[in-house]
Design a protein around this motif. Structure first.
Motif, mmCIF file in Angstrom:
data_model
loop_
_atom_site.group_PDB
_atom_site.id
_atom_site.type_symbol
_atom_site.label_atom_id
_atom_site.label_comp_id
_atom_site.label_asym_id
_atom_site.label_seq_id
_atom_site.Cartn_x
_atom_site.Cartn_y
_atom_site.Cartn_z
ATOM 1 N N LEU A 276 0.835 -1.198 0.000
ATOM 2 C CA LEU A 276 0.000 0.000 0.000
ATOM 3 C C LEU A 276 0.874 1.253 0.000
ATOM 4 C CD1 LEU A 276 -2.968 0.952 0.234
ATOM 5 C CD2 LEU A 276 -2.604 1.109 2.698
ATOM 6 N N ALA A 277 1.927 1.234 0.832
ATOM 7 C CA ALA A 277 2.830 2.387 0.909
ATOM 8 C C ALA A 277 3.476 2.655 -0.448
ATOM 9 C CB ALA A 277 3.893 2.130 1.972
ATOM 10 N N VAL A 278 3.939 1.533 -1.061
ATOM 11 C CA VAL A 278 4.590 1.667 -2.372
ATOM 12 C C VAL A 278 3.609 2.264 -3.375
ATOM 13 C CG1 VAL A 278 5.495 0.335 -4.315
ATOM 14 C CG2 VAL A 278 6.245 -0.174 -1.983
ATOM 15 N N TYR A 279 2.404 1.746 -3.357
ATOM 16 C CA TYR A 279 1.366 2.190 -4.294
ATOM 17 C C TYR A 279 1.075 3.675 -4.094
ATOM 18 C CZ TYR A 279 -3.432 2.738 -5.959
ATOM 19 O OH TYR A 279 -4.565 3.189 -6.562
ATOM 20 N N LYS A 280 0.943 4.057 -2.797
ATOM 21 C CA LYS A 280 0.659 5.463 -2.490
ATOM 22 C C LYS A 280 1.794 6.361 -2.984
ATOM 23 C CE LYS A 280 -2.515 5.490 1.423
ATOM 24 N NZ LYS A 280 -2.568 5.372 2.879
ATOM 25 N N GLU A 281 3.045 5.880 -2.769
ATOM 26 C CA GLU A 281 4.193 6.667 -3.189
ATOM 27 C C GLU A 281 4.176 6.859 -4.705
ATOM 28 O OE1 GLU A 281 7.832 5.072 -1.617
ATOM 29 O OE2 GLU A 281 8.992 6.355 -2.976
ATOM 30 N N LYS A 282 3.854 5.739 -5.394
ATOM 31 C CA LYS A 282 3.809 5.793 -6.853
ATOM 32 C C LYS A 282 2.761 6.785 -7.315
ATOM 33 C CE LYS A 282 5.570 1.404 -8.474
ATOM 34 N NZ LYS A 282 5.193 0.022 -8.800
ATOM 35 N N LEU A 283 1.619 6.736 -6.617
ATOM 36 C CA LEU A 283 0.521 7.626 -6.956
ATOM 37 C C LEU A 283 0.954 9.083 -6.787
ATOM 38 C CD1 LEU A 283 -2.395 6.965 -7.803
ATOM 39 C CD2 LEU A 283 -3.071 7.468 -5.458
ATOM 40 N N ALA A 284 1.631 9.335 -5.664
ATOM 41 C CA ALA A 284 2.104 10.697 -5.389
ATOM 42 C C ALA A 284 3.092 11.137 -6.470
ATOM 43 C CB ALA A 284 2.763 10.726 -4.014
ATOM 44 N N ASN A 285 3.999 10.229 -6.850
ATOM 45 C CA ASN A 285 4.977 10.523 -7.896
ATOM 46 C C ASN A 285 4.281 10.862 -9.209
ATOM 47 O OD1 ASN A 285 7.060 10.135 -6.202
ATOM 48 N ND2 ASN A 285 7.626 8.103 -6.955
ATOM 49 N N ALA A 286 3.239 10.039 -9.497
ATOM 50 C CA ALA A 286 2.518 10.244 -10.744
ATOM 51 C C ALA A 286 1.876 11.628 -10.754
ATOM 52 C CB ALA A 286 1.457 9.160 -10.901
ATOM 53 N N ASP A 287 1.310 12.017 -9.611
ATOM 54 C CA ASP A 287 0.711 13.354 -9.485
ATOM 55 C C ASP A 287 1.748 14.431 -9.789
ATOM 56 O OD1 ASP A 287 -1.768 12.558 -8.965
ATOM 57 O OD2 ASP A 287 -1.752 12.978 -6.803
ATOM 58 N N ASP A 288 2.916 14.255 -9.136
ATOM 59 C CA ASP A 288 4.002 15.229 -9.342
ATOM 60 C C ASP A 288 4.352 15.346 -10.818
ATOM 61 O OD1 ASP A 288 4.121 15.794 -6.740
ATOM 62 O OD2 ASP A 288 6.078 14.829 -6.342
ATOM 63 N N GLU A 289 4.492 14.162 -11.425
ATOM 64 C CA GLU A 289 4.910 14.117 -12.825
ATOM 65 C C GLU A 289 3.885 14.817 -13.709
ATOM 66 O OE1 GLU A 289 6.657 10.476 -15.467
ATOM 67 O OE2 GLU A 289 6.591 10.361 -13.273
ATOM 68 N N ALA A 290 2.608 14.501 -13.410
ATOM 69 C CA ALA A 290 1.535 15.118 -14.185
ATOM 70 C C ALA A 290 1.601 16.647 -14.061
ATOM 71 C CB ALA A 290 0.189 14.594 -13.700
ATOM 72 N N ALA A 291 1.835 17.092 -12.807
ATOM 73 C CA ALA A 291 1.918 18.533 -12.571
ATOM 74 C C ALA A 291 3.069 19.136 -13.372
ATOM 75 C CB ALA A 291 2.117 18.793 -11.085
ATOM 76 N N LYS A 292 4.193 18.387 -13.351
ATOM 77 C CA LYS A 292 5.378 18.869 -14.079
ATOM 78 C C LYS A 292 5.073 19.006 -15.570
ATOM 79 C CE LYS A 292 9.135 17.233 -11.313
ATOM 80 N NZ LYS A 292 9.888 15.999 -11.069
ATOM 81 N N ILE A 293 4.429 17.896 -16.087
ATOM 82 C CA ILE A 293 4.124 17.885 -17.520
ATOM 83 C C ILE A 293 3.188 19.041 -17.864
ATOM 84 C CG2 ILE A 293 2.902 16.590 -19.317
ATOM 85 C CD1 ILE A 293 4.036 14.045 -17.917
ATOM 86 N N ARG A 294 2.218 19.250 -16.976
ATOM 87 C CA ARG A 294 1.259 20.334 -17.192
ATOM 88 C C ARG A 294 1.990 21.688 -17.254
ATOM 89 N NH1 ARG A 294 -2.316 18.485 -13.493
ATOM 90 N NH2 ARG A 294 -1.547 19.962 -11.954
ATOM 91 N N ASP A 295 2.871 21.843 -16.243
ATOM 92 C CA ASP A 295 3.639 23.105 -16.199
ATOM 93 C C ASP A 295 4.441 23.303 -17.486
ATOM 94 O OD1 ASP A 295 2.583 23.609 -13.803
ATOM 95 O OD2 ASP A 295 4.399 23.155 -12.623
ATOM 96 N N ALA A 296 5.105 22.190 -17.883
ATOM 97 C CA ALA A 296 5.946 22.274 -19.082
ATOM 98 C C ALA A 296 5.102 22.652 -20.298
ATOM 99 C CB ALA A 296 6.649 20.939 -19.294
ATOM 100 N N ALA A 297 3.916 21.988 -20.377
ATOM 101 C CA ALA A 297 3.031 22.245 -21.506
ATOM 102 C C ALA A 297 2.594 23.706 -21.531
ATOM 103 C CB ALA A 297 1.819 21.321 -21.405
ATOM 104 N N LYS A 298 2.267 24.190 -20.301
ATOM 105 C CA LYS A 298 1.848 25.582 -20.183
ATOM 106 C C LYS A 298 2.957 26.517 -20.705
ATOM 107 C CE LYS A 298 -1.150 25.994 -16.462
ATOM 108 N NZ LYS A 298 -1.282 26.114 -15.006
ATOM 109 N N ALA A 299 4.181 26.203 -20.253
ATOM 110 C CA ALA A 299 5.327 27.041 -20.623
ATOM 111 C C ALA A 299 5.507 27.024 -22.140
ATOM 112 C CB ALA A 299 6.577 26.531 -19.924
ATOM 113 N N THR A 300 5.447 25.806 -22.704
ATOM 114 C CA THR A 300 5.620 25.668 -24.149
ATOM 115 C C THR A 300 4.542 26.449 -24.890
ATOM 116 O OG1 THR A 300 6.309 23.435 -23.596
ATOM 117 C CG2 THR A 300 6.114 23.934 -25.911
#
Lengths: 293, 177
Positions: free
Chosen positions: B72-96
């Motif tokens: 469960l911990a691993v899964y939660k961590e992965k989920l959190a990472n995925a959120d971060d990544e999505a946010a990053k991608i969104r930011d990058a897209a916005k910038a582009t």
């Protein structure tokens, strides 16, 4: 002498497989047969010879009651070997019965009464309980119809080894003098009263315990069997042997019927006395080991 | 014999045969040995096994629980990472996106200014052309008008020179103004 009532025949029966109190040899010697005629009196000369002559070995060592005790012991051993054969973690019915009985003594008596280090005494108590109860139940079941331990010789033996057991346990734990002091001088009793209490404790702990232990077991079975015999013999006699008296006949019938209730009581007594014997054994062991009296 | 009579002064309390005493003790000793050496070890070993099994079962359950918690911990961590990544991608897209917008805007402005400039040049050229035509026409019209007024033909070259120089000075004056 006329016709002997059936009940009276049972009462006096000299042969194996019946309920008389007198032991009789399973394989009687000629000497024994000569000295114990079924009917008639011994002449003075024969009586003198019978009283002075050394008894034949088998007449004393192979009697109906000793054979009964041996059968009882065999049944007990076979039972335990059977129920404990290859025990499984998930018990079979056979094993469950054995565990139930074993746990009753192990947990209900040994562990609860003795506490720490109770395991040492479990086989003793289990052996004693089952040996006594099987022989007691012989008093209420066919073939034997006689409680073996209403013969007092067996019972004295048990009382004496129990006495040796608890004293040995106490002496091993405390040493002779310390143990003797603990068993006679209760704590917190002031001097003058101690003069009265100590002798009582001495008598109670070293003399009365084995005597009461033996008498309780013996007398319960002896009196119980006597009671059964009186009801059965007397009832049978009144029912079948008294002629032309309807009241006696009816009373005899009721008495015989009532003997079933006595039998039921005897079943209870058989269990209770075996249980009490091992509970008291455990209690004596516990008191010999106890830190405070 | 009467059962209560027994033998000796103790009545039934003394054994009729002491063989009973011995046999009772021997039989008890045998049962005791069997229970002690055979029956009790069997049961006690089985109890130990049973306790072990139960303890083992509890341990296994605990282990499974631990594993589940870890997963469960691993899964939660992965989920959190995925959120971060999505946010990053969104930011990058916005910038582009912003960059592209800025670039296209700059390009459009350049294009607009280029079109305006070329239009201005063309207008200028056409204005000059029109001015040239107008000057010619105004000269000839003025000469014609003056000849009519004066009653003579002014179509010779000297007159033309005069008219032209007038008009060009006129153009200069308007240019000065």
């Amino acid at each position: 002498m006329g016709i002997r009532p059936l009940g009276l025949t049972l009462f006096e029966a000299p042969t194996f497989g019946v309920s008389g109190f007198d032991s009789s040899p399973v394989f009687p010697s000629q000497q024994w047969l000569d000295c114990h005629p079924h009917t008639g009196e011994l002449t003075a000369e024969v009586k003198r010879i019978c009283e002075t002559a050394p008894p034949v070995w088998s007449d004393i060592w192979v009697t109906n009651h000793i054979l009964q005790a041996i059968i009882g012991a065999t049944l007990v051993i076979v039972f335990w070997l059977f129920v404990s054969h290859k025990p499984k973690v998930v018990p079979t019915k056979r094993q469950w019965v054995g565990e139930w009985l074993y746990n009753m003594i192990r947990n209900g008596v040994a562990r609860d009464m003795i506490g720490d280090g109770y395991q040492k005494f479990v086989p003793w108590l289990v052996a004693m309980f089952t040996f006594i109860i099987v022989n007691n139940l012989f008093g209420s079941f066919f073939i034997f119809m006689f409680p073996t331990f209403s013969k007092v010789g067996f019972v004295w033996g048990f009382a004496i080894i129990t006495w040796i057991l608890y004293n040995a346990v106490g002496i091993k734990k405390w040493g002779v003098l310390q143990y003797f002091k603990r068993m006679t001088v209760p704590e917190g009793v002031p001097g003058p009263i101690l003069l009265m209490v100590a002798p009582l404790e001495l008598i109670s702990n070293f003399f009365m315990r084995p005597i009461t232990l033996a008498l309780r077991l013996f007398a319960n079975l002896f009196a119980g069997h006597l009671l059964v015999m009186i009801f059965v013999v007397g009832g049978t006699y009144l029912l079948t042997e008294v002629k032309n008296n309807l009241f006696y006949n009816v009373a005899g019938g009721v008495t015989v019927l009532f003997s079933f209730a006595i039998f039921a009581l005897e079943l209870l007594v058989a269990y209770l006395q075996a249980y009490i014997f091992v509970v008291l054994t455990a209690q004596y062991v516990a008191s010999a080991q106890a830190e405070t009296h | 014999m009467n059962p209560l009579e027994g033998q000796g002064p103790l009545g039934p309390l003394l054994p009729s045969h002491w063989s009973e005493f011995i046999v009772g003790l021997v039989l008890f000793a045998i049962i005791y040995m069997v229970v002690w050496k055979v029956v009790m070890p069997r049961f006690e070993t089985m109890y130990t096994d049973r306790a072990d099994e139960i303890r083992g079962g509890i341990e296994r359950a605990e282990q499974a629980q631990d594993e589940a918690a870890k997963a469960l911990a691993v899964y939660k961590e992965k989920l959190a990472n995925a959120d971060d990544e999505a946010a990053k991608i969104r930011d990058a897209a916005k910038a582009t996106g912003a960059q592209i917008e800025a670039e296209s805007r700059a390009k459009a402005e350049e294009e607009a200014s280029r079109i305006v400039n070329s239009a201005r040049v063309q207008v200028e050229a056409e204005k000059n052309l029109a001015m040239e035509d107008l000057r010619k026409d105004v000269g000839s019209m003025a000469t014609t008008l003056a000849g009519k007024i004066l009653g003579e033909n002014l179509d010779d070259s000297s007159v033309k020179k005069t008219v032209d120089s007038f008009i060009s000075s006129l153009g200069k004056e308007t240019a000065k103004k």
